[in-house]
Design a protein around this motif. Structure first.
Motif, PDB file in Angstrom:
ATOM      1  N   THR A 181       0.812  -1.218   0.000  1.00  0.00           N
ATOM      2  CA  THR A 181       0.000   0.000   0.000  1.00  0.00           C
ATOM      3  C   THR A 181       0.845   1.268   0.000  1.00  0.00           C
ATOM      4  OG1 THR A 181      -0.150   0.215   2.418  1.00  0.00           O
ATOM      5  CG2 THR A 181      -1.777  -1.196   1.322  1.00  0.00           C
ATOM      6  N   LYS A 182       2.174   1.109  -0.037  1.00  0.00           N
ATOM      7  CA  LYS A 182       3.067   2.262   0.091  1.00  0.00           C
ATOM      8  C   LYS A 182       3.855   2.528  -1.191  1.00  0.00           C
ATOM      9  CE  LYS A 182       1.944   2.256   4.457  1.00  0.00           C
ATOM     10  NZ  LYS A 182       0.840   3.159   4.901  1.00  0.00           N
ATOM     11  N   HIS A 183       3.778   3.788  -1.662  1.00  0.00           N
ATOM     12  CA  HIS A 183       4.765   4.210  -2.657  1.00  0.00           C
ATOM     13  C   HIS A 183       6.131   4.187  -1.966  1.00  0.00           C
ATOM     14  CE1 HIS A 183       1.426   5.310  -5.104  1.00  0.00           C
ATOM     15  NE2 HIS A 183       1.158   6.464  -4.512  1.00  0.00           N
ATOM     16  N   MET A 184       7.157   3.801  -2.687  1.00  0.00           N
ATOM     17  CA  MET A 184       8.473   3.654  -2.074  1.00  0.00           C
ATOM     18  C   MET A 184       9.537   4.406  -2.858  1.00  0.00           C
ATOM     19  SD  MET A 184       8.156   1.795   0.667  1.00  0.00           S
ATOM     20  CE  MET A 184       9.854   1.343   0.999  1.00  0.00           C
ATOM     21  N   GLY A 185      10.653   4.647  -2.190  1.00  0.00           N
ATOM     22  CA  GLY A 185      11.739   5.359  -2.860  1.00  0.00           C
ATOM     23  C   GLY A 185      13.101   4.894  -2.379  1.00  0.00           C
ATOM     24  N   TRP A 186      14.089   5.119  -3.236  1.00  0.00           N
ATOM     25  CA  TRP A 186      15.487   4.958  -2.857  1.00  0.00           C
ATOM     26  C   TRP A 186      16.097   6.343  -2.717  1.00  0.00           C
ATOM     27  CZ3 TRP A 186      18.102   0.854  -1.186  1.00  0.00           C
ATOM     28  CH2 TRP A 186      17.597  -0.423  -1.459  1.00  0.00           C
TER      29      TRP A 186
ATOM     30  N   CYS B 196      16.351   3.114   1.698  1.00  0.00           N
ATOM     31  CA  CYS B 196      14.991   3.065   1.188  1.00  0.00           C
ATOM     32  C   CYS B 196      14.068   3.716   2.221  1.00  0.00           C
ATOM     33  CB  CYS B 196      14.543   1.640   0.911  1.00  0.00           C
ATOM     34  SG  CYS B 196      14.479   0.579   2.367  1.00  0.00           S
ATOM     35  N   ASN B 197      12.918   4.172   1.759  1.00  0.00           N
ATOM     36  CA  ASN B 197      11.929   4.773   2.633  1.00  0.00           C
ATOM     37  C   ASN B 197      10.669   5.002   1.826  1.00  0.00           C
ATOM     38  OD1 ASN B 197      10.678   6.420   4.818  1.00  0.00           O
ATOM     39  ND2 ASN B 197      12.772   6.566   5.581  1.00  0.00           N
ATOM     40  N   ARG B 198       9.679   5.605   2.443  1.00  0.00           N
ATOM     41  CA  ARG B 198       8.474   5.953   1.709  1.00  0.00           C
ATOM     42  C   ARG B 198       8.840   6.849   0.531  1.00  0.00           C
ATOM     43  NH1 ARG B 198       3.505   7.459   5.671  1.00  0.00           N
ATOM     44  NH2 ARG B 198       2.408   7.265   3.690  1.00  0.00           N
ATOM     45  N   GLY B 199       8.096   6.708  -0.546  1.00  0.00           N
ATOM     46  CA  GLY B 199       8.372   7.516  -1.714  1.00  0.00           C
ATOM     47  C   GLY B 199       7.833   8.930  -1.603  1.00  0.00           C
ATOM     48  N   GLN B 200       6.833   9.113  -0.768  1.00  0.00           N
ATOM     49  CA  GLN B 200       6.268  10.444  -0.573  1.00  0.00           C
ATOM     50  C   GLN B 200       5.551  10.463   0.749  1.00  0.00           C
ATOM     51  OE1 GLN B 200       3.691   9.983  -4.187  1.00  0.00           O
ATOM     52  NE2 GLN B 200       2.089  10.669  -2.826  1.00  0.00           N
ATOM     53  N   GLY B 201       5.301  11.668   1.272  1.00  0.00           N
ATOM     54  CA  GLY B 201       4.662  11.784   2.563  1.00  0.00           C
ATOM     55  C   GLY B 201       5.659  11.665   3.697  1.00  0.00           C
TER      56      GLY B 201
END
Length: 116
Positions: free
Chosen positions: A31-36, A96-101
């Motif tokens: 359920t999470k957008h993700m990011g590097w 890595c972490n959430r992509g936004q918010g």
């Protein structure tokens, strides 16, 4: 409690490749957008890649576009970053972490060093 564990970094020569992994727990990963993200010595942390919940949408920083590919396996709650054609300026600790918010607490990261 959210846990993010990055792995796969190392020392690589310019032009080489690495694949990073981020295993997650404590979240409903799918359920999470993700990011590097990455942080080089003396520089602020920056987001280099973003992926939507299903993996159908991605975005990259200009500095890595065309060389890095972000992907995810929702069944394994794992995020990946394939890095090709590495350059010395890619040297950094990768996270890595959430992509936004709102971001979660950072993991320990994985060191990537590009050097001959």
């Amino acid at each position: 409690q959210v846990q993010l564990v990055e792995s796969g970094g190392g020392l690589v020569q310019p032009g080489g490749s690495l694949k990073l992994s981020c295993t997650t727990s404590g979240i409903i990963f799918r359920t999470k957008h993700m990011g590097w993200y990455r942080q080089a010595p003396g520089k602020e942390r920056e987001r280099v890649a973003f992926i939507t919940t299903t993996g159908g949408g991605t975005d990259y920083a200009d500095s890595v576009r065309g060389r890095f590919t972000i992907s995810r396996d929702n069944a394994k709650s794992t995020l990946y970053l394939q890095m090709n054609s590495l350059k010395p300026e890619d040297t950094a600790v990768y996270y890595c972490n959430r992509g936004q918010g709102g971001l979660w607490d950072w993991g320990q990261g994985t060191q990537v060093t590009v050097s001959s």
